[in-house]
Write an enzyme that holds these catalytic residues in place. Structure first.
Site, mmCIF file in Angstrom:
data_model
loop_
_atom_site.group_PDB
_atom_site.id
_atom_site.type_symbol
_atom_site.label_atom_id
_atom_site.label_comp_id
_atom_site.label_asym_id
_atom_site.label_seq_id
_atom_site.Cartn_x
_atom_site.Cartn_y
_atom_site.Cartn_z
ATOM 1 N N ASN A 1 -3.446 6.006 -1.599
ATOM 2 C CA ASN A 1 -3.225 6.153 -0.158
ATOM 3 C C ASN A 1 -2.573 7.476 0.235
ATOM 4 O OD1 ASN A 1 -4.471 3.794 0.763
ATOM 5 N ND2 ASN A 1 -2.722 2.589 0.052
ATOM 6 N N SER B 1 0.817 -1.214 0.000
ATOM 7 C CA SER B 1 0.000 0.000 0.000
ATOM 8 C C SER B 1 0.844 1.256 0.000
ATOM 9 C CB SER B 1 -0.840 0.053 1.282
ATOM 10 O OG SER B 1 -1.725 -1.007 1.332
ATOM 11 N N HIS C 1 -1.017 -2.917 -7.225
ATOM 12 C CA HIS C 1 -1.767 -2.545 -6.019
ATOM 13 C C HIS C 1 -3.285 -2.613 -6.224
ATOM 14 C CE1 HIS C 1 -2.765 0.791 -2.861
ATOM 15 N NE2 HIS C 1 -2.909 -0.416 -2.345
ATOM 16 N N GLU D 1 -3.654 -0.011 -9.097
ATOM 17 C CA GLU D 1 -2.593 0.982 -9.291
ATOM 18 C C GLU D 1 -1.338 0.235 -9.744
ATOM 19 O OE1 GLU D 1 -2.275 3.011 -5.450
ATOM 20 O OE2 GLU D 1 -1.801 4.883 -6.458
HETATM 21 C C1 CAA Z 1 -5.503 0.492 1.873
HETATM 22 C C2 CAA Z 1 -5.139 0.355 0.453
HETATM 23 O O1 CAA Z 1 -3.971 0.102 0.156
HETATM 24 C C3 CAA Z 1 -6.065 0.643 -0.671
HETATM 25 C C4 CAA Z 1 -7.504 0.386 -0.437
HETATM 26 O O2 CAA Z 1 -7.989 -0.683 -0.688
HETATM 27 S S1 CAA Z 1 -8.375 1.645 0.235
HETATM 28 C C5 CAA Z 1 -10.016 0.989 0.401
HETATM 29 C C6 CAA Z 1 -10.769 1.057 -0.901
HETATM 30 N N1 CAA Z 1 -12.083 0.541 -0.697
HETATM 31 C C7 CAA Z 1 -13.115 1.331 -0.365
HETATM 32 O O3 CAA Z 1 -12.984 2.536 -0.277
HETATM 33 C C8 CAA Z 1 -14.399 0.607 -0.126
HETATM 34 C C9 CAA Z 1 -15.499 1.551 0.291
HETATM 35 N N2 CAA Z 1 -16.733 0.795 0.477
HETATM 36 C C10 CAA Z 1 -17.510 0.404 -0.561
HETATM 37 O O4 CAA Z 1 -17.249 0.710 -1.726
HETATM 38 C C11 CAA Z 1 -18.743 -0.387 -0.211
HETATM 39 O O5 CAA Z 1 -19.061 -0.155 1.127
HETATM 40 C C12 CAA Z 1 -18.571 -1.935 -0.461
HETATM 41 C C13 CAA Z 1 -18.411 -2.183 -1.963
HETATM 42 C C14 CAA Z 1 -17.388 -2.530 0.280
HETATM 43 C C15 CAA Z 1 -19.794 -2.663 0.045
HETATM 44 O O6 CAA Z 1 -20.911 -2.101 -0.584
HETATM 45 P P1 CAA Z 1 -22.364 -2.118 0.077
HETATM 46 O O7 CAA Z 1 -23.283 -1.596 -0.946
HETATM 47 O O8 CAA Z 1 -22.318 -1.512 1.414
HETATM 48 O O9 CAA Z 1 -22.580 -3.613 0.405
HETATM 49 P P2 CAA Z 1 -23.213 -4.770 -0.403
HETATM 50 O O10 CAA Z 1 -24.446 -4.343 -1.137
HETATM 51 O O11 CAA Z 1 -23.328 -5.848 0.594
HETATM 52 O O12 CAA Z 1 -22.056 -5.108 -1.455
HETATM 53 C C16 CAA Z 1 -21.945 -4.551 -2.751
HETATM 54 C C17 CAA Z 1 -21.336 -5.615 -3.631
HETATM 55 O O13 CAA Z 1 -20.023 -5.935 -3.164
HETATM 56 C C18 CAA Z 1 -19.915 -7.339 -2.873
HETATM 57 N N3 CAA Z 1 -19.018 -7.462 -1.715
HETATM 58 C C19 CAA Z 1 -19.094 -6.750 -0.566
HETATM 59 N N4 CAA Z 1 -18.066 -7.057 0.228
HETATM 60 C C20 CAA Z 1 -17.322 -7.989 -0.425
HETATM 61 C C21 CAA Z 1 -16.131 -8.690 -0.125
HETATM 62 N N5 CAA Z 1 -15.455 -8.485 1.019
HETATM 63 N N6 CAA Z 1 -15.666 -9.562 -1.028
HETATM 64 C C22 CAA Z 1 -16.308 -9.783 -2.180
HETATM 65 N N7 CAA Z 1 -17.434 -9.143 -2.542
HETATM 66 C C23 CAA Z 1 -17.942 -8.259 -1.666
HETATM 67 C C24 CAA Z 1 -21.329 -7.774 -2.598
HETATM 68 O O14 CAA Z 1 -21.497 -9.147 -2.884
HETATM 69 C C25 CAA Z 1 -22.115 -6.919 -3.570
HETATM 70 O O15 CAA Z 1 -22.068 -7.499 -4.867
HETATM 71 P P3 CAA Z 1 -23.201 -7.152 -5.975
HETATM 72 O O16 CAA Z 1 -23.017 -5.702 -6.342
HETATM 73 O O17 CAA Z 1 -22.863 -8.098 -7.091
HETATM 74 O O18 CAA Z 1 -24.486 -7.388 -5.316
HETATM 75 N N1 NDP Z 2 -6.212 -4.058 3.766
HETATM 76 C C1 NDP Z 2 -6.346 -3.319 2.692
HETATM 77 O O1 NDP Z 2 -7.363 -2.628 2.529
HETATM 78 C C2 NDP Z 2 -5.277 -3.296 1.663
HETATM 79 C C3 NDP Z 2 -4.038 -3.858 1.900
HETATM 80 N N2 NDP Z 2 -3.074 -3.828 0.922
HETATM 81 C C4 NDP Z 2 -1.766 -4.407 1.157
HETATM 82 O O2 NDP Z 2 -1.866 -5.803 0.957
HETATM 83 C C5 NDP Z 2 -0.956 -6.477 1.834
HETATM 84 C C6 NDP Z 2 -1.739 -7.457 2.694
HETATM 85 O O3 NDP Z 2 -2.699 -6.749 3.444
HETATM 86 P P1 NDP Z 2 -3.954 -7.489 4.103
HETATM 87 O O4 NDP Z 2 -4.385 -8.618 3.241
HETATM 88 O O5 NDP Z 2 -4.899 -6.440 4.482
HETATM 89 O O6 NDP Z 2 -3.259 -8.052 5.428
HETATM 90 P P2 NDP Z 2 -3.733 -9.254 6.359
HETATM 91 O O7 NDP Z 2 -3.164 -8.986 7.698
HETATM 92 O O8 NDP Z 2 -5.195 -9.492 6.201
HETATM 93 O O9 NDP Z 2 -3.012 -10.520 5.680
HETATM 94 C C7 NDP Z 2 -1.634 -10.675 5.598
HETATM 95 C C8 NDP Z 2 -1.366 -12.188 5.521
HETATM 96 O O10 NDP Z 2 0.026 -12.386 5.224
HETATM 97 C C9 NDP Z 2 0.464 -13.437 6.064
HETATM 98 N N3 NDP Z 2 1.917 -13.420 6.194
HETATM 99 C C10 NDP Z 2 2.692 -12.746 7.103
HETATM 100 N N4 NDP Z 2 3.990 -13.048 6.891
HETATM 101 C C11 NDP Z 2 4.038 -13.913 5.838
HETATM 102 C C12 NDP Z 2 5.094 -14.599 5.166
HETATM 103 N N5 NDP Z 2 6.359 -14.451 5.538
HETATM 104 N N6 NDP Z 2 4.778 -15.429 4.141
HETATM 105 C C13 NDP Z 2 3.490 -15.600 3.756
HETATM 106 N N7 NDP Z 2 2.451 -14.992 4.367
HETATM 107 C C14 NDP Z 2 2.722 -14.158 5.389
HETATM 108 C C15 NDP Z 2 -0.258 -13.163 7.375
HETATM 109 O O11 NDP Z 2 -0.187 -14.296 8.219
HETATM 110 P P3 NDP Z 2 -0.264 -14.057 9.834
HETATM 111 O O12 NDP Z 2 -1.596 -13.411 10.073
HETATM 112 O O13 NDP Z 2 -0.140 -15.453 10.363
HETATM 113 O O14 NDP Z 2 0.888 -13.141 10.168
HETATM 114 C C16 NDP Z 2 -1.660 -12.901 6.852
HETATM 115 O O15 NDP Z 2 -2.378 -14.101 6.608
HETATM 116 C C17 NDP Z 2 -0.216 -5.384 2.634
HETATM 117 O O16 NDP Z 2 0.968 -5.065 1.966
HETATM 118 C C18 NDP Z 2 -1.217 -4.229 2.572
HETATM 119 O O17 NDP Z 2 -0.613 -2.977 2.703
HETATM 120 C C19 NDP Z 2 -3.315 -3.291 -0.322
HETATM 121 C C20 NDP Z 2 -4.540 -2.772 -0.608
HETATM 122 C C21 NDP Z 2 -5.607 -2.704 0.370
#
Ligand code: CAA
Ligand code: NDP
Length: 291
Positions: free
Chosen positions: A190, A119, A140, A152
């Site tokens: 991010n 991320s 990403h 990304e």
């Molecule tokens: C941190 C990083 O590095 C980068 C990032 O990822 S930042 C985070 C980016 N993500 C966001 O910002 C998500 C923001 N949230 C949303 O867009 C919405 O709340 C959401 C799509 C997650 C859920 O939407 P919602 O309308 O509240 O729920 P819901 O109606 O139950 O779900 C919408 C759809 O998503 C699906 N869905 C929801 N959660 C799911 C999951 N965890 N896995 C798979 N499918 C999922 C549902 O099945 C549903 O599918 P259909 O459209 O085919 O019916």
């Molecule tokens: N969460 C998010 O919304 C997003 C996350 N990311 C990125 O994706 C990556 C994963 O995040 P996320 O899935 O949320 O994290 P989670 O904590 O859900 O999952 C990480 C997994 O990796 C496992 N792990 C740790 N060390 C090792 C290793 N040496 N070999 C293999 N597996 C290992 C962990 O096991 P254990 O729990 O046993 O340590 C865990 O099952 C990060 O780099 C994060 O920044 C990118 C986009 C969105």
């Protein structure tokens, strides 16, 4: 280069979604984790999410069965050796990622492309520790992977054009859309999203609003699908803190200072949905704000 066999490392919330979308697009996926429980949980979740697609009519039962058949799991990194493309999606810690690449590379074919779903961490720095910086880039995905359209793509300083073009074509075969970001801390999504989430936590910390009032304000006042605290819990508070630390260290600007309340939640092990407690408590029927 033709990509058919894909290795995914880390079977957490991102790894399971990545395996899901690659298998649905016809790729063969080998999913690896250090925990057998995480692998079993990921397989069950992928099957459940695909069942939901079948129930909705967006996937046939035949395609679901074929896609599930294309996913295999392993605790042994060496078994990812035949992969054409690796996507590392383990915990957001640079030393963990470096160790994984170091252990993996003796098993790889020379042409295998290495990518990280990080991320925030420098792609150039991760690449420089491997034996193939020119075949390394950032791939990403957004959470939840099966739902979010964006990937990304981040080039490190050494990434070659063929690697970029191959990853770009893979995103198209997945039916997703790519945006290209330069390799600076936390890239594009991010860099913009995480300071907003951090500011929401400061707003809570300073008593400007409660968890409910902050999330309601952004949901109904800015049309965000989730409030920022709900989204922080969804992403994982450990991941949010790691991203803020990368921004703070990498850009050396106090505006990226992680909120002490975020640090406190992480220190408590309250990491959000994945540990059932964060800004909300998820242990009951409906989430209850913790402040
Ligand atoms: C941190 C990083 O590095 C980068 C990032 O990822 S930042 C985070 C980016 N993500 C966001 O910002 C998500 C923001 N949230 C949303 O867009 C919405 O709340 C959401 C799509 C997650 C859920 O939407 P919602 O309308 O509240 O729920 P819901 O109606 O139950 O779900 C919408 C759809 O998503 C699906 N869905 C929801 N959660 C799911 C999951 N965890 N896995 C798979 N499918 C999922 C549902 O099945 C549903 O599918 P259909 O459209 O085919 O019916
Ligand atoms: N969460 C998010 O919304 C997003 C996350 N990311 C990125 O994706 C990556 C994963 O995040 P996320 O899935 O949320 O994290 P989670 O904590 O859900 O999952 C990480 C997994 O990796 C496992 N792990 C740790 N060390 C090792 C290793 N040496 N070999 C293999 N597996 C290992 C962990 O096991 P254990 O729990 O046993 O340590 C865990 O099952 C990060 O780099 C994060 O920044 C990118 C986009 C969105």
């Amino acid at each position: 280069m033709d990509i058919e066999q894909v290795g995914v490392i880390g079977a957490g919330q991102m790894g399971n979604g990545i395996a899901h979308v690659f298998a649905s697009a016809g790729y063969h996926v080998r999913l690896n984790d250090v925990s057998a429980d995480a692998l079993a949980a990921a397989q069950a979740l992928i099957a459940k999410n695909m069942d939901r697609q079948v129930a909705k009519g967006t996937m046939t039962a035949e395609n679901r069965d074929a896609a599930l058949g294309r996913i295999s799991t392993t605790l042994d990194l060496g078994e990812l050796g035949q992969s054409d493309l690796i996507i590392e999606a383990a915990t957001e810690k640079e030393d963990v990622k470096n160790e994984i690449f170091k252990a993996l590379q003796p098993h790889l074919k020379p042409e295998t492309i290495l990518t990280s779903n990080t991320s925030s961490i420098s792609i150039t720095r991760l690449a420089s520790r491997t034996d193939r910086p020119e075949k390394f880039m950032g791939f990403h995905f957004m959470n939840p992977v099966p739902v979010m359209q964006l990937v990304e793509l981040i080039r490190g300083i050494a990434t070659d054009e063929e690697t970029f073009k191959t990853c770009h074509a893979v995103v198209e075969r997945l039916g997703k859309t790519s945006a290209t970001a330069e390799d600076f801390p936390a890239f594009i999504v991010n860099r913009i999203l995480m300071p907003m989430i951090n500011e929401a936590i400061y707003t809570l910390y300073e008593g400007v609003g409660s968890v409910t009032s902050i999330d309601t304000s952004l949901k109904l006042g800015a049309n965000h699908p989730m409030g920022p605290l709900e989204l922080a819990d969804f992403i994982g508070l450990d991941t949010c803190l790691s991203i803020m630390n990368v921004l703070h260290d990498g850009l050396a600007d106090t505006k990226y200072r992680p909120c002490p309340l975020l640090t406190k939640y992480v220190e408590a092990g309250w990491l959000g949905r994945k540990t059932k407690r964060g800004f909300y408590d998820y242990r009951g029927e409906t989430p209850v704000p913790t402040r």
